[in-house]
Scaffold this motif. Sequence first.
Motif, PDB file in Angstrom:
ATOM      1  N   TYR A 128      73.365  65.916  38.412  1.00 22.82           N
ATOM      2  CA  TYR A 128      73.668  64.538  38.790  1.00 22.82           C
ATOM      3  C   TYR A 128      74.976  64.457  39.573  1.00 22.82           C
ATOM      4  CZ  TYR A 128      70.099  62.463  35.745  1.00 22.82           C
ATOM      5  OH  TYR A 128      68.919  62.084  35.168  1.00 22.82           O
ATOM      6  N   ASP A 129      75.993  65.147  39.096  1.00 19.91           N
ATOM      7  CA  ASP A 129      77.322  65.035  39.703  1.00 19.91           C
ATOM      8  C   ASP A 129      77.431  65.756  41.043  1.00 19.91           C
ATOM      9  OD1 ASP A 129      78.116  63.536  37.543  1.00 19.91           O
ATOM     10  OD2 ASP A 129      79.080  65.213  36.501  1.00 19.91           O
TER      11      ASP A 129
ATOM     12  N   LYS B 136      71.045  63.329  46.391  1.00 21.39           N
ATOM     13  CA  LYS B 136      70.056  62.386  45.868  1.00 21.39           C
ATOM     14  C   LYS B 136      69.020  62.080  46.937  1.00 21.39           C
ATOM     15  CE  LYS B 136      69.443  57.880  43.784  1.00 21.39           C
ATOM     16  NZ  LYS B 136      70.064  56.642  43.333  1.00 21.39           N
ATOM     17  N   PHE B 137      67.762  62.099  46.524  1.00 20.97           N
ATOM     18  CA  PHE B 137      66.654  61.718  47.379  1.00 20.97           C
ATOM     19  C   PHE B 137      65.885  60.612  46.673  1.00 20.97           C
ATOM     20  CE2 PHE B 137      67.260  66.297  48.217  1.00 20.97           C
ATOM     21  CZ  PHE B 137      67.651  66.203  49.544  1.00 20.97           C
TER      22      PHE B 137
ATOM     23  N   CYS C  82      68.843  67.119  43.763  1.00 25.76           N
ATOM     24  CA  CYS C  82      68.620  68.546  44.029  1.00 25.76           C
ATOM     25  C   CYS C  82      69.960  69.238  44.164  1.00 25.76           C
ATOM     26  CB  CYS C  82      67.832  68.739  45.316  1.00 25.76           C
ATOM     27  SG  CYS C  82      66.217  67.988  45.298  1.00 25.76           S
ATOM     28  N   LEU C  83      70.091  70.356  43.506  1.00 20.10           N
ATOM     29  CA  LEU C  83      71.317  71.141  43.566  1.00 20.10           C
ATOM     30  C   LEU C  83      70.960  72.595  43.811  1.00 20.10           C
ATOM     31  CD1 LEU C  83      74.413  71.343  43.163  1.00 20.10           C
ATOM     32  CD2 LEU C  83      73.954  71.716  40.734  1.00 20.10           C
ATOM     33  N   ARG C  84      71.569  73.171  44.826  1.00 23.46           N
ATOM     34  CA  ARG C  84      71.363  74.588  45.128  1.00 23.46           C
ATOM     35  C   ARG C  84      72.173  75.401  44.136  1.00 23.46           C
ATOM     36  NH1 ARG C  84      67.831  77.636  48.014  1.00 23.46           N
ATOM     37  NH2 ARG C  84      68.808  79.517  48.730  1.00 23.46           N
ATOM     38  N   ASN C  85      71.515  76.328  43.469  1.00 25.13           N
ATOM     39  CA  ASN C  85      72.173  77.185  42.492  1.00 25.13           C
ATOM     40  C   ASN C  85      71.969  78.622  42.943  1.00 25.13           C
ATOM     41  OD1 ASN C  85      73.314  78.411  40.345  1.00 25.13           O
ATOM     42  ND2 ASN C  85      72.021  77.462  38.802  1.00 25.13           N
TER      43      ASN C  85
ATOM     44  N   ILE D  26      64.244  64.904  38.204  1.00 23.15           N
ATOM     45  CA  ILE D  26      63.389  63.832  38.711  1.00 23.15           C
ATOM     46  C   ILE D  26      63.450  62.645  37.761  1.00 23.15           C
ATOM     47  CG2 ILE D  26      61.017  63.179  39.253  1.00 23.15           C
ATOM     48  CD1 ILE D  26      60.528  66.071  40.070  1.00 23.15           C
ATOM     49  N   ASN D  27      63.743  61.475  38.331  1.00 22.19           N
ATOM     50  CA  ASN D  27      63.769  60.220  37.582  1.00 22.19           C
ATOM     51  C   ASN D  27      62.607  59.361  38.061  1.00 22.19           C
ATOM     52  OD1 ASN D  27      66.202  60.981  36.413  1.00 22.19           O
ATOM     53  ND2 ASN D  27      67.390  60.064  38.060  1.00 22.19           N
TER      54      ASN D  27
END
Length: 148
Positions: free
Chosen positions: A55-56, A60-61, A70-73, A121-122
Amino acid sequence: MAFSPACPPRTAARCWLDAAPADGRSSPSATRGSGIAGFPKSARILRSKDFRRVYDNGAKFSGPLFSAFCLRNNGEEGVRVGFTCPRALGGAVVRNRIKRRVREVVRVRLDRPGAGWEIVINPRLKVLTAPFSQIEREVEKLFQRCAN
């Protein structure tokens, strides 16, 4: 008790063990061990701190059926997906039905976004009544955005 020929006695197994299926399943619909692909724990986001990190720090899409982060890890391989459903959407039955619908679409496409993504996903209430094909299109769009 005497039985008339019109109403024969019920025939039942003498023991509940005799009535159990021979293959060891508890019911014909039981899928445990049948080889059906599930949603593995390695592909899920389960801890609160992992949700908070996405979230942080994630992008955001938004779409008509859900919003996603989405966060690239780079440190991990594979995709990890988490689902959150606010209580404002309805009771537990409604929220679980919404999550099940989205989870099934995501489960089939786990290999699409590429390696190293964490996605939360929300879903929105519209997912409950949307046709399955529309949910599939929205998830495809999300995964394409994440991959780029």
